[in-house]
Enzyme design. Structure first.
Site: not given
Ligand code: ARG
Length: 392
Positions: A12, A92, A121, A171
Site C-alpha cells: 500500500d 498511531r 488508524d 493483514s
Molecule cells: N482493530 C485494531 C485497532 O483498531 C487493530 C488495527 C490494526 N491495524 C492495521 N492497520 N491492520 O486498533
C-alpha cells in the site's frame, strides 16, 4: 509540493509513493518508525530509495513507545471492550507525532499515510496531526484511490514496484506491545482462526506440559523486574512476549466496535500485555482502597476509549492520567504468575503497601477484628433499606 509519508515498506505505502509523485507531482519524504515490529528498517529504507523518494527517515522509537505509551496503558489497565490491549492504537499518535516533526523540519506542505477509510488508524493519525500542526494538509492515498488489491498489484507491476509474495492472506500490524491479525479467513466471525494466523504464541495444546512460574515486580504501577532481574520496560516486554508465547498465553479473539461504526472480528497476540495487565490489576486490588478501585475502573475505561478512538491529544487524557498517576504511587510489590498451556493465573501477590491484613482477615480466634462492632454496623448499613421495605 513536499509530502511526508508514513512508510511501512508494504505494498500500500509503496504504491502510495508513486501515486503521490504522479498525481500530485510531489516530492516524497518517507518516514519509518521502529516501534518494536521486528522488521529490518535498513531494507525498508533501501526500498523507499529505490522508489525514488527525496529523503528517508528511519526512526528508532521503541524506547519512547514503551515509556510514553505502553507505560500509560499499563497504569490504566487498558483493555478496550475488556479484551484488546490497544497495541496498534497506541502506536498511531506516536507515528503522527514523528510525521509532524519531520514535516516541520523539512518545511513540507502535507503528510500522508496508508490507512483505509474503514478503520480507526486514519482517525488516530489525522486527529493527532490536526491537533499538532493544523496547517498541514493530510493526504490518504489508499482512502482516495479506492483500488482493489488486484488493481493495486497491476499498478505496482506497471511501475516496477516490487510486489511482495504474500504467503498468508492476513493483514498484520505489530509492535512491541502486540500483534494484530485481520482479513482473509478471519472475516468469518464464526470460523476459528487458522493456526497460521499466529506467530508469537504456540498452540496451547503444543505448549510444554509443565507450568511456568514467573514473578513480576512492580514499582510506581510499572513492572521493573522479571523473576527478580531488573530491566527496562522495553526489555521486560520483549522477554515476557517470548516466555508467555511459548506457553500459549496471549491469544485474543474479539468482536470489536470501531470508531466508524463497523463491528469487526479481530485476532490479536499479546502475551506480555495480557500477563502484565492481569498482574497489575491484581496488585492494585491489594494496594488500593475499594473506593479508589471502583472509581479508577471508570477512569481506566474512559482513558482506554480515548486512546482507542484517536483522541490521544484531548486534554482529558492527561487529566485522567493525573488521577491515575497519583494512585500508582502505592502500586508496588510482587505478583506470582502461573502459565500453563494457554492459561494464565495469578497465584500470589505481596506488597509493602498491602492493605491486606492477616490479623483482620483471619477466621482464627487470635484475629484482631472486633466482631462485636459488626452488629451495630449492620443496623445502620441497612437502615434506609429497612425503612423502604416497610413502605411497600
Ligand atoms: N482493530 C485494531 C485497532 O483498531 C487493530 C488495527 C490494526 N491495524 C492495521 N492497520 N491492520 O486498533
Amino acid at each position: 509540493m513536499k509530502v511526508v509519508l508514513a512508510y511501512s515498506g508494504g505494498l500500500d505505502t509503496s504504491v502510495a509513493i508513486k501515486w503521490l509523485q504522479e498525481k500530485y507531482g510531489a516530492e516524497v519524504i518517507t518516514v519509518t518508525l521502529d516501534v518494536g515490529q521486528m522488521e529490518d528498517l535498513k531494507s525498508i529504507e533501501e526500498k523507499a530509495k529505490m522508489l525514488g523518494v527525496a529523503k528517508h527517515y528511519s526512526i528508532n522509537a521503541v524506547e519512547e513507545f514503551a515509556e510514553r505509551y505502553v507505560a500509560k496503558a499499563i497504569k490504566a489497565n487498558a483493555l478496550y471492550e475488556g479484551k484488546y490491549p490497544l497495541h496498534s492504537a497506541l502506536s498511531r499518535p506516536l507515528i503522527a507525532e514523528k510525521l509532524v516533526e519531520v514535516a516541520l523540519k523539512e518545511g513540507a506542505d502535507a503528510v500522508a499515510h496508508g490507512c483505509t477509510g474503514r478503520g480507526n488508524d486514519q482517525v488516530r493519525i489525522e486527529v493527532t496531526v490536526k491537533a499538532l500542526a493544523p496547517h498541514l494538509k493530510i493526504i490518504a492515498p489508499v482512502r482516495e484511490w479506492e483500488l482493489s488489491r488486484d488493481m493495486e498489484v497491476a499498478y505496482a507491476k506497471e511501475r516496477g514496484i516490487p510486489v511482495p509474495v504474500k504467503d498468508k492472506p492476513y493483514s498484520i500490524d505489530q509492535n512491541l506491545w502486540g500483534r494484530s491479525i485481520e482479513c482473509g479467513p478471519l472475516d468469518d466471525p464464526y470460523a476459528e482462526p487458522p493456526e497460521d494466523a499466529f506467530e508469537w504464541t504456540v498452540n496451547p495444546s503444543q505448549a510444554p506440559d509443565k507450568p511456568l512460574y514467573l514473578t513480576l515486580t512492580f514499582r510506581g504501577g510499572l513492572p521493573v523486574a522479571l523473576n527478580g532481574v531488573e530491566m527496562s520496560l522495553k526489555d521486560l516486554v520483549i522477554e515476557l512476549n517470548k516466555l508467555a508465547g511459548q506457553h500459549g498465553v496471549g491469544r485474543i479473539d474479539h468482536i470489536e466496535d470501531r470508531v466508524v461504526g463497523i463491528k469487526s472480528r479481530e485476532v490479536y497476540e499479546a502475551p506480555a500485555a495480557v500477563c502484565i495487565v492481569e498482574a497489575h490489576k491484581d496488585l492494585e486490588k491489594m494496594t488500593l482502597t475499594k473506593h479508589e478501585l471502583s472509581f479508577k475502573s471508570m477512569v481506566d475505561e474512559v482513558w482506554t476509549k480515548l486512546a482507542y478512538e484517536g483522541l490521544w491529544c484531548d486534554p482529558l487524557r492527561e487529566d485522567l492520567e493525573a488521577f491515575i498517576d497519583k494512585t500508582q504511587v502505592r502500586v508496588e510489590g510482587e505478583v506470582k504468575l502461573k502459565l500453563y498451556r494457554g492459561w494464565l493465573t495469578v497465584v500470589g501477590r505481596r506488597s509493602s503497601k498491602s492493605l491486606y491484613d492477616l490479623d483482620l482477615a483471619t477466621y482464627e480466634a487470635w484475629g484482631k477484628f472486633d466482631q462485636k462492632l459488626a452488629k451495630g454496623f449492620i443496623e445502620l448499613w441497612g437502615l434506609q433499606s429497612y425503612l423502604a421495605r416497610g413502605k411497600r
